[in-house]
Every structure is written in structure tokens, then in C-alpha cells.
Design a protein around this motif. Structure first.
Motif, PDB file in Angstrom:
ATOM      1  N   LEU A 192       0.837  -1.199   0.000  1.00  0.00           N
ATOM      2  CA  LEU A 192       0.000   0.000   0.000  1.00  0.00           C
ATOM      3  C   LEU A 192       0.871   1.248   0.000  1.00  0.00           C
ATOM      4  O   LEU A 192       0.654   2.180  -0.777  1.00  0.00           O
ATOM      5  CB  LEU A 192      -0.904   0.000   1.232  1.00  0.00           C
ATOM      6  N   VAL A 193       1.879   1.244   0.873  1.00  0.00           N
ATOM      7  CA  VAL A 193       2.769   2.400   0.968  1.00  0.00           C
ATOM      8  C   VAL A 193       3.539   2.592  -0.337  1.00  0.00           C
ATOM      9  O   VAL A 193       3.614   3.696  -0.884  1.00  0.00           O
ATOM     10  CB  VAL A 193       3.760   2.219   2.147  1.00  0.00           C
ATOM     11  N   PHE A 194       4.098   1.491  -0.851  1.00  0.00           N
ATOM     12  CA  PHE A 194       4.852   1.571  -2.114  1.00  0.00           C
ATOM     13  C   PHE A 194       3.979   2.126  -3.226  1.00  0.00           C
ATOM     14  O   PHE A 194       4.399   2.973  -4.011  1.00  0.00           O
ATOM     15  CB  PHE A 194       5.373   0.190  -2.530  1.00  0.00           C
ATOM     16  N   ASN A 195       2.744   1.605  -3.291  1.00  0.00           N
ATOM     17  CA  ASN A 195       1.817   2.062  -4.331  1.00  0.00           C
ATOM     18  C   ASN A 195       1.599   3.567  -4.244  1.00  0.00           C
ATOM     19  O   ASN A 195       1.671   4.279  -5.234  1.00  0.00           O
ATOM     20  CB  ASN A 195       0.470   1.354  -4.189  1.00  0.00           C
ATOM     21  N   PHE A 196       1.342   4.011  -3.006  1.00  0.00           N
ATOM     22  CA  PHE A 196       1.075   5.432  -2.783  1.00  0.00           C
ATOM     23  C   PHE A 196       2.240   6.267  -3.306  1.00  0.00           C
ATOM     24  O   PHE A 196       2.059   7.225  -4.079  1.00  0.00           O
ATOM     25  CB  PHE A 196       0.879   5.666  -1.275  1.00  0.00           C
ATOM     26  N   ILE A 197       3.471   5.847  -2.918  1.00  0.00           N
ATOM     27  CA  ILE A 197       4.654   6.607  -3.338  1.00  0.00           C
ATOM     28  C   ILE A 197       4.840   6.539  -4.852  1.00  0.00           C
ATOM     29  O   ILE A 197       5.025   7.553  -5.525  1.00  0.00           O
ATOM     30  CB  ILE A 197       5.918   6.066  -2.629  1.00  0.00           C
ATOM     31  N   ALA A 198       4.735   5.339  -5.389  1.00  0.00           N
ATOM     32  CA  ALA A 198       5.033   5.156  -6.819  1.00  0.00           C
ATOM     33  C   ALA A 198       4.058   5.932  -7.693  1.00  0.00           C
ATOM     34  O   ALA A 198       4.452   6.589  -8.654  1.00  0.00           O
ATOM     35  CB  ALA A 198       4.995   3.672  -7.171  1.00  0.00           C
ATOM     36  N   TRP A 199       2.770   5.868  -7.361  1.00  0.00           N
ATOM     37  CA  TRP A 199       1.781   6.580  -8.185  1.00  0.00           C
ATOM     38  C   TRP A 199       1.993   8.088  -8.090  1.00  0.00           C
ATOM     39  O   TRP A 199       1.832   8.802  -9.082  1.00  0.00           O
ATOM     40  CB  TRP A 199       0.353   6.207  -7.784  1.00  0.00           C
ATOM     41  N   LYS A 200       2.326   8.567  -6.888  1.00  0.00           N
ATOM     42  CA  LYS A 200       2.621   9.997  -6.748  1.00  0.00           C
ATOM     43  C   LYS A 200       3.816  10.390  -7.611  1.00  0.00           C
ATOM     44  O   LYS A 200       3.820  11.408  -8.308  1.00  0.00           O
ATOM     45  CB  LYS A 200       2.939  10.312  -5.279  1.00  0.00           C
TER      46      LYS A 200
END
Lengths: 551, 266
Positions: free
Chosen positions: A529-537
Motif C-alpha cells: 500500500l505504501v509503495f503504491n502510494f509513493i510510486a503513483w505519486k
């Protein structure tokens, strides 16, 4: 012009044609031009390799594609070779032949049969209809001869060796009858579609057949090995009345009757049908021909008005998944483009087909080698769902292509400062429209097999795929969606692709690793979830993507 | 009217009570028409008036009509297609086999009209040169611009030196200089006694080049005569106004005004 030398082989038959009242030189000329144009068309099966081909090497693409059919015909060899039950094995042979020939007829030859330009170009000239129709007939015949020839040359030789000359001759006769039947059947299909719908619908149907053909061919390879196992199976065949409607059994019956165990009533009826059926169909076809020609005019027209649907799925999803109006706008735009454009569907949907099938193929392999279904249910076989993400890099790359790429001038003319929302909307639409249904299907089937315990795992897989998508997007070259013509799909990103495939393996491996920890998968879920948040940003941060030219 | 003035000339087309319908939708409702050699006929009318259908019937592209169509004195329904050898046709949409090169396509069409291959090639090449297309003669038509395709179509319709020309929007996509050339060509061909059947939506051009104007509306001929005659009858100044007048369309100003008012609400 004499560009196609081997057409001279027809010249000795000149008198025969003229006896039928056909203007031979004109017919030959039309046929020659048609064949010349064929040479400049790429058949469905060879699309990938012919992308960059320059005009000169494009010629005779179809002839070059024939070796594929010879390879495919290997499937038929064991079926012909086995000495089990003619009715059974030849039904399979004719079933496969009919499928292959019909689909490639429809996918590669429809544009020829349904060329609406013929009307304006040929009919307005002082040319007899007879000459035009004869040229068309010969054109189809040549095509069928090459196609059927390469599909059956191996099986015929094997049959000659295993079962003798009588089998060989009977096989040839039945193949010819089958071809006649297929041509009429295909024409009847077009006639039916054109009668009730318009040209657009027919083009859609042809499009789906092309997609189906591509999938079937590839998946077909997977089953070749499995077919050999059939040779141990003992099959007792008894004809039943409903098999009357399974056309391949017609053509197989003669083998059973004349070479096998002789016939009961059904076998004899079927054998007779294999001769009478095609001939009757041909007769009916000649009766319907004028009506067919008239309906062909509808191809050029579009009558059915589009339906106005108010609450569209795309609208709701765009509100659900996207923030900001621009992003929502391009979500809907990409959604529509992916669903409408036939070229895009033809290139991308087969990928979806593979993604749908591969997890199961691997699972079946496990099932065969392992102790059985119950044992598999306890295992971690659900990780095969990761295979359905194999399509992600390809479709991320494909998103830039369109058959109407020239429309991309619109990107340059709109007053849009930042193009990040364009990409973001398009990538999200791609996930929702292309990956979504595949994943949902997989999830349902795997839940059914493995039980509710894999729900957290499916969530992990979904999060991994989302992360995987955004990483694929970041590492691949970026081009505005639907802004490039299909001609140059070849790109130099083979190594990037390889890397991405390995990365998918890493995701699956990480998932596997975490399942060995207590609450491991929940921890991994959180991290994802955290990785996704960072990567999409990161991938779609403001100004990270310049306005790229589309030329 | 025109007929009396032209009776000394040969009548090339004669249509009597021509009716045609697609399904239950009537397209042509009784067309009567006589065309004499050397006329340039501007065939105009709103979309769906039946212009293309009339032309297609004369070319034998559309069947199932009622009435009689005679070309060069012969009923075209008699099964003899020889009359097509004296007809040239430029269809509305630039339809051609565009995977062929210009040379291949023009050679093919020339041969269909009965020219020898060498003659067709020689002639096509010189005509292409006159249109400034000698460079692309051996290139595929699919790479051509709209204007270039239109020129290829025009050449393909003229290779066999036809006596009647059916042209559907022949100037579309051509630049102003090419338009001048084509207009001159048409005038010169008419002076040689060829008949030109010209349909277009561009009234200015029709007004200038036609010796006779036919206005079709709702499947019927509602006006027939030279531009001067039509102007006298309707007391309008331009063909555009005559067109509006005869097709019963007067509210163009209202439509435009409300259109603009919709544009202006943002």
C-alpha cells in the motif's frame, strides 16, 4: 502486366472459361490485380513480424505465412496415424481442419470477399458480371488451395503411409468436399449478418473471429503434447442422431464405412451427407447470390444509430478511480477508445486471452504431476494468478497505438499545461477495462478452487499488479495515448521487457516468502500500500511528463 | 427551353419516369430527362435528393429501378454493357485500390476499358505528368494526398476518351491552380462534343461551368435550364439563392443566429 507469372498456368484453360461465356483476358486481369493487392496485405498470423517490412518485402506475405499452417498441421499427424476408430479420429481431424480453415478464411480473406470498392471500380467499367464473379471464385479457390494444401500435406502423407492408397484418395475427396462446404458456410454467415445488421456489425464479428483465431492458435500449441496421450485411450464410437449436426462427423463417416468397421445406418447417412451436403449448399448459395450482392451494398452504409446510454459504467468508474476532471476525462476517453477501435482490439485482446488461460495451464500441469486435486487445494497454487499480469507491460506499451493516430493533433491544440493527468487517466482506464475483467474472472475461479482463505492473497496480488503497472509505465518510453500508428510497434525495449518479466517473478517470490511468516501477507499488504502510494505519486507528479510531440 | 435549342445535336441520355426506392424509402419519384451532346450539366440538390442514385443507375451500379433509361439510344437494362466503354466515372468518395501504385491502377482501369496495356501506361504517364504527378507515378496510391488521389481518379475516368463523363464532386481536395486546370479541361471536352454530368455542392463552380443546371429535390427535378434562365424565373441573383429558394430553405439566417447564440453560452 505479367507480374504474377504463375497465372500463366491458367492459360490452357482459356477455352473452358470462354465456353462458359467468361471474358478470359479481363477475368485474368482482375484476378492478377487482386493477387497483387493480396501480396501487400499482412495476414493475421504474421502481423508481428511484418510490422517494419518495407513495401518490397511485404509481397507474398501470405505465401510466407503458409509454413505456420504446416507446423500447425502437426497436431493432425498423430490423429491420422493412430489405428483406433476412424469415426473418432477423423471427426477430430475434420473438426480441427474446419475450425482452422473457417477462421483463417474469415480473418484473412473477408476484406477480399467483402471489398465494397469492387462495386464502384469494376461495375462501372464495361466488364461482364460473369468475369468479375469468376475472378472472385478463382481468387477464393487459389487461396483455399494453398491454405488447405499446407494444412493437409503432412496428414495426407502420413495417411498414405499408415493406411494405404485408398485412405489417401478418400481423404483428398473429403477435404475438397469440406472446402466447398466451408466456403458456402462462410458466405452464408456473411449473408445472415448483413441481412439483419449493417457493415459495422459484420466488421465487429470479423474482428472477434480474428482475435479468437490468434488465441486459438497459440493455445493450440499448448495442447499438442497433451493430444499424444489420447493415443492410449480406447474409444468406442456409436453414432447418435444428434451428431447429424456436427459437420465434421459427416466427413469422417466415409472412412468408417469404407475402411473401418463398416456402417450402421447413421454412418451411411452421414457419408451420403458429406457429399450431398456441400453440393446442396452450393446450389442454395447460387440461389442466394443475388441477394448477397444486394446486401453487400449495406457494408458501405451505417444504419443502426448508436444508443444513448445515460448512466455509463465508464462515467461511474471514472468518478470512483480518478481525482480531477482532466484525469476523469482521459479515463473515459481511453475507455471508449479501447472498446471501439478494432485495430487496438486485434492487437491487445489476444494478450488478454493468454492472460486468462496461462494460470490454468500451469495449474493443470501441477494437477497432473502432483497427487491430486485435494492436495493442490491446500497448496499455494493460487500464486499462478500472477501470470495474468504478464500482459501488463505489453498493454502499457500498446496504449500509445491507434489505427486513427492522426487524431492526436488534438493533444497539441488543447490548452493543457500538464500532461500527467492524461497518462494517469489512460493507465487507470487500461487497468479497469483490460486487466480488471481478467483479474475478476481469475479471482472467482481461484476462490472457488482454493476457498475463502485466499482472499487476503488476492488483495496482495491486486496491489502488486497495481505497483507493477506503475513501474512498467515508469520504465517504458512514454508517448501520449493513441498517438502512434501501428506500423511501428517494434521498439527497442526488449531488455526492458525482460527485466519487467523478472520483476513480476520477484513480486510472486516476495509474496511466497511472506506467506511463510506469521501474518506475513498482511505485513506485505501494508508495505505494498505504501509503495503504491509513493510510486503513483512519483510517476504522475506535476510536470514530470512534458507535453510530447506526436508528429 | 434547352431541348428546342439543342435538337440538332445527338441525344445521348434519355430518362423516362425513373423511380427508385430503398426499401420503403422513395429516393427518385419520376425523373424525366433528355441530355444532348456537348452539354455540361450541373446536377445539384440537397443531400439525399437522389443525385448519386441517378448517376449510379445510369452506370448500372444500382438495380431495381422503375422506368426507362436510354444511353446512346439503347436501353441500359437490355444486358449489353458495351455502352460503359464510352462512359467515364469519378465517384463521390475517392474509392480506388490504393495498395496499388498509380501506374498499376491506371494500367488496370485502362485495360478494363479495352486499351492495350502499353497504350494505357503511356497515356496515363503523360496525363500524370501534366498534373505534376510524374514523380509519384510508381508510388502506392495509399501514400497520396486527397488532391493527388482525385487527380488519379480524374485520369482514370478519361483514359479511354469517353463521350459521357459522370463527375461527383470532381474538384474536392484540389488546390486553386488545379481547379483552374480541371475547369478548363471540362470546358474544352464539352466543346469537343462530350457530355459532362457534374454534381457538386459548391454552387459558385456549378454556376460558372455549367451550360445547363438541374436541381433535384425530394427525388424530383424542380428546376432545369441555363443559369440565366433560372435567374429570370426566380428573380434571385446567385445560384446559391436560387438553390435556397427552390428547396424551400429560407430560415438559414435564423439557424445561423441561434447556432451562434449556442456557441456563445459557455
Amino acid at each position: 502486366m505479367g507480374t504474377i507469372k504463375w497465372l500463366r498456368m491458367l492459360d490452357p484453360l482459356r477455352n473452358v472459361f470462354e465456353k462458359f461465356g467468361v471474358d478470359y483476358p479481363v477475368m485474368r486481369k482482375i484476378l492478377e490485380i487482386k493477387l497483387l493487392m493480396d501480396g501487400r496485405r499482412a495476414p493475421t498470423l504474421l502481423q508481428k513480424s511484418s510490422k517494419n517490412a518495407d513495401p518490397a518485402t511485404m509481397s507474398n506475405q501470405f505465401i510466407k505465412s503458409l509454413w505456420i499452417y504446416i507446423v500447425l498441421s502437426l497436431v493432425l499427424v498423430p490423429l491420422v496415424a493412430m489405428k483406433m476408430n476412424f469415426m473418432f479420429q477423423m471427426s477430430l481431424v475434420f473438426g480441427i481442419l474446419m475450425f482452422m480453415i473457417t477462421t483463417s478464411m474469415i480473418s484473412d480473406f473477408s476484406s477480399v470477399l467483402l471489398d465494397v470498392r469492387d462495386r464502384n471500380i469494376l461495375f462501372s467499367k464495361p466488364v461482364q458480371r460473369k468475369a468479375i464473379n469468376m475472378a472472385k471464385l478463382l481468387h477464393v479457390a487459389i487461396y483455399l488451395l494453398l491454405l488447405t494444401g499446407s494444412l493437409t500435406v503432412l496428414p495426407l502423407l502420413v495417411g498414405l503411409y499408415r493406411h494405404g492408397i485408398l485412405f489417401f484418395l478418400l481423404f483428398i475427396v473429403e477435404i475438397i468436399l469440406m472446402d466447398v462446404f466451408i466456403v458456402v458456410l462462410t458466405a452464408a454467415l456473411y449473408w445472415l449478418v448483413l441481412r439483419f445488421f449493417d457493415g459495422e456489425k459484420l466488421k465487429d464479428i470479423i474482428n472477434y473471429v480474428q482475435i479468437g483465431l490468434t488465441i486459438a492458435m497459440t493455445v493450440g500449441y499448448q495442447f499438442i503434447s497433451r493430444l499424444f496421450n489420447l493415443m492410449d485411450v480406447k474409444v468406442a464410437f456409436t453414432a447418435k442422431w444428434w451428431e447429424l449436426f456436427i459437420f465434421p462427423t459427416w466427413f469422417a463417416s466415409s472412412f468408417e464405412w469404407l475402411l473401418g468397421e463398416g456402417g450402421n445406418m447413421y454412418v451411411i447417412i452421414f457419408s451420403v451427407l458429406s457429399v450431398v451436403g456441400p453440393l446442396a449448399a452450393l446450389w442454395i448459395y447460387s440461389l442466394l447470390m443475388p441477394s448477397f450482392e444486394r446486401n453487400l451494398q449495406k457494408l458501405a452504409t451505417h444504419q443502426a444509430r448508436g444508443k444513448m446510454n445515460r448512466l455509463r459504467l465508464a462515467d461511474r468508474l471514472s468518478v470512483l478511480f480518478c481525482r480531477g476532471n482532466i484525469e476523469r476525462l482521459f479515463f473515459r476517453f481511453s475507455w471508449d477508445m479501447m472498446g471501439r477501435e478494432r485495430d487496438f482490439k486485434l492487437k491487445v485482446y489476444p494478450q488478454l486471452g493468454f492472460s486468462l488461460i496461462f494460470p490454468f495451464i500451469f495449474m493443470f500441469n501441477i494437477l497432473r504431476s502432483n497427487s491430486g486435486f485435494a492436495a493442490m487445494r491446500e497448496g499455494r497454487g493460487y500464486l499462478f494468478v500472477y501470470f495474468c499480469a504478464m500482459m501488463i507491460p505489453t498493454i502499457v506499451l500498446m496504449l500509445r497505438f491507434s489505427g486513427s493516430s492522426k487524431g492526436a493533433w488534438i493533444y497539441q491544440t488543447i490548452p493543457l499545461r500538464d500532461s500527467a493527468p492524461i497518462y494517469k487517466g489512460a493507465v487507470k482506464a487500461m487497468i479497469a477495462r483490460l486487466f480488471g475483467p481478467v483479474f475478476v474472472f481469475q479471482a472467482v475461479v481461484f476462490l472457488f478452487i482454493f476457498g475463502a482463505r485466499i482472499i487476503p492473497d488476492l488483495v496482495v496480488i491486486l496491489l502488486s499488479v497495481l505497483l507493477y503497472t506503475v513501474i512498467s509505465f515508469m520504465v517504458l518510453d512514454k508517448e501520449l495515448p493513441f498517438s502512434r500508428p501501428f506500423q511501428n510497434t517494434q521498439s527497442g525495449s526488449t531488455f526492458v521487457f525482460l527485466g519487467l518479466m523478472i520483476l513480476l517473478g520477484v513480486f510472486a517470490g516476495a509474496h511466497l516468502g511472506f506467506t511463510f511468516l506469521a501474518y506475513g501477507k498482511y505485513l506485505w499488504m501494508l508495505l505494498l500500500l505504501v509503495f503504491n502510494f509513493i510510486a503513483w505519486k512519483l510517476a504522475f507528479r506535476k510536470g514530470s511528463l512534458n507535453h510530447l510531440t506526436y508528429d | 427551353m434547352i431541348e428546342t435549342a439543342e435538337t440538332s445535336k445527338e441525344r445521348v441520355i434519355s430518362i423516362r419516369n425513373l423511380e427508385m426506392s430503398y426499401g420503403s424509402k422513395p429516393i427518385l419519384q419520376g425523373i424525366d430527362l433528355d441530355v444532348y451532346e456537348g452539354q455540361i450539366i450541373g446536377y445539384i440538390g440537397p443531400n439525399g435528393a437522389g443525385k448519386s442514385t441517378t448517376v449510379k443507375i445510369m452506370l448500372g451500379l444500382v438495380e431495381g429501378y422503375q422506368g426507362e433509361v436510354r444511353i446512346f439510344g439503347r436501353d441500359i437494362a437490355d444486358g449489353d454493357i458495351e455502352y460503359k466503354r464510352r462512359i467515364g466515372y469519378v465517384p463521390e468518395v475517392a474509392e480506388l485500390y490504393d495498395s496499388l501504385t498509380a501506374q498499376e491502377y491506371l494500367g488496370f482501369v485502362g485495360e478494363l476499358y479495352g486499351l492495350t496495356q502499353r497504350k494505357a501506361d503511356h497515356k496515363a504517364r503523360r496525363l500524370m505528368t501534366k498534373f505534376g504527378l510524374e514523380e509519384v507515378y510508381f508510388d502506392r496510391i495509399s501514400s497520396f494526398s486527397k488532391g493527388m488521389r482525385q487527380k488519379v481518379l480524374l485520369i482514370s475516368s478519361l483514359l479511354h476518351n469517353p463521350d459521357i463523363l459522370f463527375l461527383d464532386e470532381p474538384l474536392s481536395g484540389l488546390d486553386a491552380n488545379s481547379v483552374m486546370i480541371v475547369k478548363e479541361i471540362l470546358a474544352a471536352l464539352a466543346a469537343e462534343g462530350k457530355t459532362i454530368f457534374y454534381s457538386s455542392h459548391i454552387m459558385d463552380v456549378v454556376e460558372k461551368i455549367s451550360s445547363r443546371i438541374l436541381l433535384l429535390n425530394g427525388g424530383q427535378i424542380v428546376a432545369d435550364g441555363s443559369f440565366e434562365e433560372l435567374r429570370e424565373q426566380s428573380h434571385e441573383r446567385s445560384l446559391e439563392q436560387i438553390f435556397n429558394d427552390l428547396t424551400g430553405f429560407h430560415e438559414y439566417k435564423d439557424v445561423a443566429a441561434s447556432f451562434v447564440s449556442i456557441v456563445q453560452e459557455v
